[in-house]
Design a protein around this motif. Structure first.
Motif, PDB file in Angstrom:
ATOM      1  N   VAL A   1      -8.571   4.923 -12.116  1.00  0.00           N
ATOM      2  CA  VAL A   1      -8.354   4.426 -13.519  1.00  0.00           C
ATOM      3  C   VAL A   1      -7.015   3.474 -13.544  1.00  0.00           C
ATOM      4  O   VAL A   1      -6.911   2.226 -13.715  1.00  0.00           O
ATOM      5  N   VAL A   2      -6.203   4.302 -12.862  1.00  0.00           N
ATOM      6  CA  VAL A   2      -4.655   3.358 -12.954  1.00  0.00           C
ATOM      7  C   VAL A   2      -4.862   2.165 -12.003  1.00  0.00           C
ATOM      8  O   VAL A   2      -4.688   1.208 -12.587  1.00  0.00           O
ATOM      9  N   VAL A   3      -5.429   2.384 -10.754  1.00  0.00           N
ATOM     10  CA  VAL A   3      -5.565   1.161  -9.961  1.00  0.00           C
ATOM     11  C   VAL A   3      -6.581   0.203 -10.576  1.00  0.00           C
ATOM     12  O   VAL A   3      -6.058  -1.279 -10.746  1.00  0.00           O
TER      13      VAL A   3
ATOM     14  N   ILE B   1       0.747  -3.823  -5.671  1.00  0.00           N
ATOM     15  CA  ILE B   1       0.972  -2.903  -6.798  1.00  0.00           C
ATOM     16  C   ILE B   1      -0.071  -1.762  -6.283  1.00  0.00           C
ATOM     17  O   ILE B   1       0.198  -0.501  -6.620  1.00  0.00           O
ATOM     18  N   ALA B   2      -1.034  -2.037  -5.754  1.00  0.00           N
ATOM     19  CA  ALA B   2      -2.142  -1.141  -5.373  1.00  0.00           C
ATOM     20  C   ALA B   2      -1.714   0.044  -4.200  1.00  0.00           C
ATOM     21  O   ALA B   2      -1.707   1.161  -4.282  1.00  0.00           O
ATOM     22  N   ILE B   3      -0.705  -0.746  -3.291  1.00  0.00           N
ATOM     23  CA  ILE B   3      -0.099   0.346  -2.203  1.00  0.00           C
ATOM     24  C   ILE B   3       0.721   1.203  -3.034  1.00  0.00           C
ATOM     25  O   ILE B   3       1.062   2.247  -2.684  1.00  0.00           O
TER      26      ILE B   3
ATOM     27  N   LEU C   1       1.063   5.218  -3.126  1.00  0.00           N
ATOM     28  CA  LEU C   1       2.270   5.953  -2.731  1.00  0.00           C
ATOM     29  C   LEU C   1       2.786   6.880  -3.656  1.00  0.00           C
ATOM     30  O   LEU C   1       3.112   8.116  -3.447  1.00  0.00           O
ATOM     31  N   VAL C   2       3.084   6.367  -5.160  1.00  0.00           N
ATOM     32  CA  VAL C   2       3.489   7.276  -5.796  1.00  0.00           C
ATOM     33  C   VAL C   2       2.772   8.305  -6.225  1.00  0.00           C
ATOM     34  O   VAL C   2       3.209   9.459  -6.415  1.00  0.00           O
ATOM     35  N   PHE C   3       1.384   7.872  -6.116  1.00  0.00           N
ATOM     36  CA  PHE C   3       0.776   9.110  -6.625  1.00  0.00           C
ATOM     37  C   PHE C   3       0.561  10.037  -5.519  1.00  0.00           C
ATOM     38  O   PHE C   3       0.605  11.399  -6.007  1.00  0.00           O
ATOM     39  N   SER C   4       0.679   9.827  -4.222  1.00  0.00           N
ATOM     40  CA  SER C   4       0.535  10.848  -3.236  1.00  0.00           C
ATOM     41  C   SER C   4       1.751  11.712  -3.271  1.00  0.00           C
ATOM     42  O   SER C   4       1.828  12.874  -3.056  1.00  0.00           O
TER      43      SER C   4
ATOM     44  N   VAL D   1     -15.617  -0.195   5.031  1.00  0.00           N
ATOM     45  CA  VAL D   1     -14.515  -0.559   4.275  1.00  0.00           C
ATOM     46  C   VAL D   1     -14.617  -2.007   3.823  1.00  0.00           C
ATOM     47  O   VAL D   1     -14.214  -2.313   2.905  1.00  0.00           O
ATOM     48  N   TYR D   2     -14.819  -3.038   4.852  1.00  0.00           N
ATOM     49  CA  TYR D   2     -14.997  -4.459   4.799  1.00  0.00           C
ATOM     50  C   TYR D   2     -15.887  -4.908   3.279  1.00  0.00           C
ATOM     51  O   TYR D   2     -15.486  -5.585   2.490  1.00  0.00           O
ATOM     52  N   PHE D   3     -16.936  -3.885   3.195  1.00  0.00           N
ATOM     53  CA  PHE D   3     -18.029  -4.128   2.179  1.00  0.00           C
ATOM     54  C   PHE D   3     -17.318  -3.815   0.821  1.00  0.00           C
ATOM     55  O   PHE D   3     -17.659  -4.223  -0.334  1.00  0.00           O
ATOM     56  N   LEU D   4     -16.397  -2.868   1.152  1.00  0.00           N
ATOM     57  CA  LEU D   4     -15.691  -2.289  -0.272  1.00  0.00           C
ATOM     58  C   LEU D   4     -14.427  -3.162  -0.839  1.00  0.00           C
ATOM     59  O   LEU D   4     -14.073  -3.093  -2.025  1.00  0.00           O
ATOM     60  N   LEU D   5     -14.104  -4.115  -0.069  1.00  0.00           N
ATOM     61  CA  LEU D   5     -12.801  -4.867  -0.567  1.00  0.00           C
ATOM     62  C   LEU D   5     -13.123  -5.651  -1.504  1.00  0.00           C
ATOM     63  O   LEU D   5     -12.172  -5.762  -2.505  1.00  0.00           O
ATOM     64  N   GLY D   6     -14.500  -6.054  -1.913  1.00  0.00           N
ATOM     65  CA  GLY D   6     -14.611  -6.477  -3.155  1.00  0.00           C
ATOM     66  C   GLY D   6     -14.546  -5.945  -4.493  1.00  0.00           C
ATOM     67  O   GLY D   6     -14.156  -6.508  -5.599  1.00  0.00           O
ATOM     68  N   LEU D   7     -14.290  -4.493  -4.312  1.00  0.00           N
ATOM     69  CA  LEU D   7     -13.775  -3.571  -5.380  1.00  0.00           C
ATOM     70  C   LEU D   7     -12.486  -3.943  -5.851  1.00  0.00           C
ATOM     71  O   LEU D   7     -11.848  -3.810  -6.900  1.00  0.00           O
ATOM     72  N   MET D   8     -11.648  -4.297  -4.733  1.00  0.00           N
ATOM     73  CA  MET D   8     -10.168  -4.409  -5.018  1.00  0.00           C
ATOM     74  C   MET D   8      -9.798  -5.716  -5.484  1.00  0.00           C
ATOM     75  O   MET D   8      -8.983  -5.981  -6.336  1.00  0.00           O
ATOM     76  N   PHE D   9     -10.491  -6.942  -4.863  1.00  0.00           N
ATOM     77  CA  PHE D   9     -10.325  -8.168  -5.224  1.00  0.00           C
ATOM     78  C   PHE D   9     -11.148  -8.887  -5.967  1.00  0.00           C
ATOM     79  O   PHE D   9     -12.456  -9.070  -5.320  1.00  0.00           O
TER      80      PHE D   9
END
Lengths: 299, 276
Positions: free
Chosen positions: A217-219, A285-287, A291-294, B109-117
């Motif tokens: 949820v944070v991410v 931010i995601a990275i 890191l912070v969470f781990s 993993v490649y297909f899941l990149l869309g969740l991130m961006f």
């Protein structure tokens, strides 16, 4: 799992569509950001000029910093105010307080309302003349509290945050709630037998199990905060509200990319540079959060 | 296992949450009630019940302002996109989850990149690509975009297909079924619950989507309901009695779908993001 070449046939259509419309554009955004290009006609490679303009041009950097500041401020509120609220709401529903089924449904409900209608609701409540809020305040004699709301630069941003929060708070809540269902019952029961108070049980026993959903949820909230567009655009307009209080990076990007009435400032290369900056911030931010969470949870 | 009797704190929480939930009830209720008021009634009786029920606002927006066309656009676009999305993403997920080949994991993993961006980040090159293929201002282009934005559904399908026993596939092979037949006639029918989850979640997202139609459907005759409502809002003061009716029309389908399928939508959204 099977060993057969048939997978190629299954994956190819999806792979082409996804690559062409989701991944290739990311690469092109980086490429365009090095050019001076109006969208039609010739492209002129100008190196890092677009980025220099974002960060160092006095007028542009002021707009950029203001928008970025709003994104960050919203992200901070999402992480430090909304997520605790989401955990609290999820927990109240999880321990089945009276009305919990209805609460789950109704807290989530605003999420299915389209942003245009959310904007309409914001108008209905906060419009200075016809809005419900001012009329109620006048009706009960609290005339000194009547305000122009979104027209008031010192509170406009916070009102917007409330509106966006109302719209989306249910999503994080149901993600955390689903995680709560996975907390092993015997551990909780053991802590009750050991005489842990409700407070201790939550903090020491249950919260650590919620790590995966809270991280997610944070991410998700942070990405959402950094790509804010719909509701600020509908409520505050393309120019970012009074004094730019409702401006966000994506609005700024949209103005310089698709807005065509900006004194010849419409520039696709420049717009691409803004989106590359957003993209980089999200990645960092995601990275950082991972890191912070781990550190935080695994010790 | 938790205490059955609710203490004072619990009651305060119940009351506070009830008040919070009332916001949605009041806003939606007020909108629906106001949509039946005449402009005059709305002006002098803003928050009360209508003096007489008038469907004039609906006649105006649906027929004279041809909102029915936006309605049809939204329904067509949403339904076609969902079907295309379910078909393509389930097929891709099936290929990823049920076959062993080199690079399978990296591809996942490649297909899941869309969740991130989110798709918004690269909207500009996307616009250039769409223009190059003459796909701007077309529904087919939009359907392709919604299908390409498949990371979430693909993830849900992949999780599901991975759990299926491999004996299912083997016995079908022995029966002489082709790979695609197995997918279509054996795997799809048992995936019904997942298909349903993906459909309901996508319905909400595509029906309400504002950004992609704003960028790619500039032509007025192609506007979706969400864009049409936005146009009304832009001229709010002149037409404010109509906005209530238009917004009610746009909200009703999604509220109905939500009330019927809330469990699928809520658990689907949660399932899509709970695993690492």
């Amino acid at each position: 799992m099977t060993k057969s070449k048939a997978y190629i046939g299954f994956i190819t259509p999806g792979f082409i569509l996804y690559s062409l419309f989701m991944i290739v554009p990311l690469g092109f955004a980086i490429y365009y950001s090095f050019f001076n290009w109006s969208g039609l006609g010739s492209m002129e490679c100008i190196g890092l000029e677009n980025f220099k303009r974002i960060f160092f041009d006095p007028r542009m950097s002021r707009i950029f910093n203001n928008a970025l500041g709003n994104n960050f401020r919203y992200m901070a509120i999402a992480v430090f105010v909304f997520i605790p609220l989401q955990i609290l709401m999820a927990y109240l529903i999880h321990i089945k307080i009276h009305g919990h089924n209805l609460f789950r449904l109704m807290i989530f409900l605003p999420y299915v309302i389209s942003p245009s209608i959310i904007g309409f609701f914001a108008l209905l409540v906060f419009d200075p003349n016809i809005g419900i809020l001012n009329n109620v305040l006048l009706g009960i004699g609290l005339n000194q509290l009547v305000s122009s709301w979104f027209g008031n630069p010192s509170i406009a941003f916070y009102l917007l945050v409330v509106v966006i929060g109302w719209n989306g708070i249910g999503v994080g809540m149901v993600i955390i709630l689903a995680n709560m269902k996975n907390i092993p019952q015997d551990v909780v029961e053991a802590s009750i037998i050991d005489g842990a108070s409700v407070w201790q049980r939550f903090w020491l026993v249950e919260l650590p199990f919620l790590e995966p959903s809270i991280i997610n949820v944070v991410v998700l909230s942070s990405i959402f905060a950094l790509t804010q567009f719909d509701i600020p655009f509908i409520v505050g307009g393309l120019n970012g509200g009074v004094n730019g209080k409702l401006d966000f990076l994506n609005l700024m990007f949209f103005r310089y990319t698709f807005g065509d009435a900006y004194f010849g400032e419409t520039a696709l290369g420049f717009g691409a540079a803004i989106s590359v900056v957003v993209f980089t911030i999200i990645l960092c931010i995601a990275i950082l959060q991972k890191l912070v969470f781990s550190r935080l949870f695994k010790r | 296992m938790y205490k059955k009797k609710q203490g004072l704190g619990g009651w305060i929480a119940t009351i506070l949450l009830t008040l919070y939930c009332l916001i949605a009830v009041i806003l939606i209720g007020n909108m629906i009630i106001s949509s039946f008021k005449t402009k005059h009634d709305l002006l002098f009786n803003t928050f009360g019940f209508p003096k007489e029920f008038s469907i004039e606002n609906y006649q105006q927006v649906l027929i004279k302002d041809s909102l029915y066309r936006n309605f049809i656009n939204s329904i067509f676009l949403t339904v076609a996109s969902i079907l295309s999305l379910v078909f393509v993403s389930s097929m891709t997920a099936y290929g990823l989850a049920r076959y062993r080949f080199k690079g399978r994991q990296s591809l996942e993993v490649y297909f899941l990149l869309g969740l991130m961006f989110p798709i918004q980040i690269a909207i500009l090159p996307l616009f250039v690509i769409m223009r190059t293929f003459s796909l701007t201002n077309t529904f087919i282009g939009m359907i392709m975009l919604y299908t390409a934005n498949m990371s979430f559904s693909l993830f849900i399908f992949t999780q599901f297909f991975k759990e299926l026993p491999s004996a299912l596939h083997e016995s079908a092979i022995i029966d002489g079924a082709g790979e695609f037949t197995i997918y279509l006639q054996i795997m799809m029918p048992i995936s019904k619950p997942v298909i349903f989850t993906v459909m309901t979640v996508s319905f909400v997202q595509i029906w309400n989507d504002f950004y992609l139609p704003l960028v790619f459907l500039a032509k007025r005759s192609l506007h979706t309901l969400t864009l049409a409502i936005y146009q009304y809002l832009a001229n709010f003061l002149a037409y404010w009695n109509y906005v209530f009716a238009a917004a009610t029309l746009a909200l009703i389908p999604v509220i109905i779908v939500f009330l019927i399928f809330s469990d699928q939508i809520i658990s689907g959204l949660a399932a899509g993001s709970i695993k690492e």
